[in-house]
Enzyme design. Structure first.
Site, PDB file in Angstrom:
ATOM      1  CB  THR A 120      -0.898   0.003   1.250  1.00  0.00           C
ATOM      2  OG1 THR A 120      -1.597  -1.237   1.313  1.00  0.00           O
ATOM      3  CG2 THR A 120      -1.893   1.146   1.196  1.00  0.00           C
TER       4      THR A 120
ATOM      5  CB  CYS B 264      -3.898  -2.196   7.120  1.00  0.00           C
ATOM      6  SG  CYS B 264      -2.810  -3.487   6.467  1.00  0.00           S
TER       7      CYS B 264
ATOM      8  CB  ALA C 298     -20.260  -2.001  18.724  1.00  0.00           C
TER       9      ALA C 298
END
Length: 328
Positions: free
Chosen positions: A10, A151, A143
């Site tokens: 990335t 990441c 939740a």
């Protein structure tokens, strides 16, 4: 001969252009293509994700490079994995956009959990009610203490910074980053509230340290900030994690480590479940109750049913759900 240089990481938008520039400067005679092929593998499920990917994104500036990169995935074609061919910069941006959107879903359901607690709703039922809508989907609507790992934290920050640098700020992503950062403090306060408003001098047992199950990754794990906040409040911390304790030892001070979940709970004033390992889902509640000095359980992953915990005599707190009254 002809070479395809593939970036899997990335990377900020435009990295492929810079890689191409460097290679051309070093080897003006070289025949090559620079391709962006971002990976979408989840920690703990990387092999399965590689064999059965949702999609394969290939970003290239020439057809030959795109074709060569796609050929690498030919053995997977029987699984009908869609190959998405784009420009190089689009592929780089797609990876950031995917992670930012998933981080947004996590942050959204966490804020809905806070609202549920105020109005008497149940965030798990809300998540199911909206997740059954195919346009939304049920994944990442759980939740808890917020996202962590290697990441989402860095990618959301990088995407927001890139957008700012190009004069097109992503206010939604910036808010996601800020809300998630605050989430850990909110969870620590939940533990303090469950302990009567103070944890000073109390022994708090932490179950789960890694940012998610099935990995030993402690990078930006919510447990780090939660433990620090509890220690700042004067708590004594004992912790157990099936895989992450060795990595945690280099990142946490003044923490005692237990050999298993029951040893961790033994003699604790409160038990806090931070990471939803499968082994924690199957704990013997009677044995757990017998092992502890206190009866406070704070479940930050909503692993247990409030009514079951109440029947066992626990003072149970979860996230975004009504608590069943503890029998007298």
């Amino acid at each position: 001969g002809y070479t395809v240089v593939v970036t899997k990481s990335t990377v900020p938008v435009g990295t492929g252009d810079e890689v191409e520039r460097i290679i051309r400067e070093a080897r003006p005679d070289a025949e090559f293509s620079v391709v962006s092929n971002p990976e979408f593998l989840r920690e703990g499920a990387a092999i399965e994700d590689f064999k059965r990917p949702d999609r394969i994104v290939i970003g290239a500036e020439d057809e030959r490079g795109a074709r060569q990169a796609a050929e690498l995935y030919r053995p997977l074609y029987l699984n009908a994995s869609p190959v998405v061919t784009t420009s190089r910069r689009t592929a780089e941006l797609t990876k950031y956009a995917a992670n930012a959107f998933l981080a947004l879903k996590i942050t959204f359901i966490n804020e809905m959990a806070d609202l549920c607690e105020q109005v008497g709703g149940n965030v798990q039922e809300v998540a199911r009610g909206i997740g059954l809508d195919n346009r939304i989907g049920g994944k990442f609507l759980h939740a808890g203490p917020g996202y962590g790992g290697s990441c989402f934290p860095k990618d959301t920050i990088a995407l927001a910074r890139t957008a700012q640098n190009h004069g097109s700020p992503l206010r939604l992503v910036e808010t996601v980053v800020a809300v998630n950062e605050q989430r850990r403090t909110t969870m620590a306060r939940k533990v303090v509230a469950a302990c009567g408003g103070s944890v000073r001098g109390k022994r708090i047992a932490i179950l789960g340290l890694t940012f998610k199950p099935n990995t030993d990754d402690m990078r930006d794990a919510p447990a780090l900030a939660i433990i620090q906040a509890l220690q700042d409040g004067g708590a004594e911390i004992v912790a157990y994690d099936p895989e992450g304790m060795e990595n945690a030892k280099g990142m946490l001070d003044r923490v005692e480590y237990a050999t298993d979940a029951y040893a961790c709970a033994s003699g604790a004033d409160a038990l806090v479940l931070v990471t939803e390992w499968d082994s924690f889902r199957a704990l013997d509640l009677r044995r757990l109750k017998d092992a502890r000095a206190g009866d406070i359980v704070v479940d930050l992953r909503n692993v247990y049913r409030p009514e079951d915990m109440a029947k066992r005599g626990f003072r149970y707190t979860s996230v975004g759900r009504p608590n069943a009254p503890t029998p007298a």
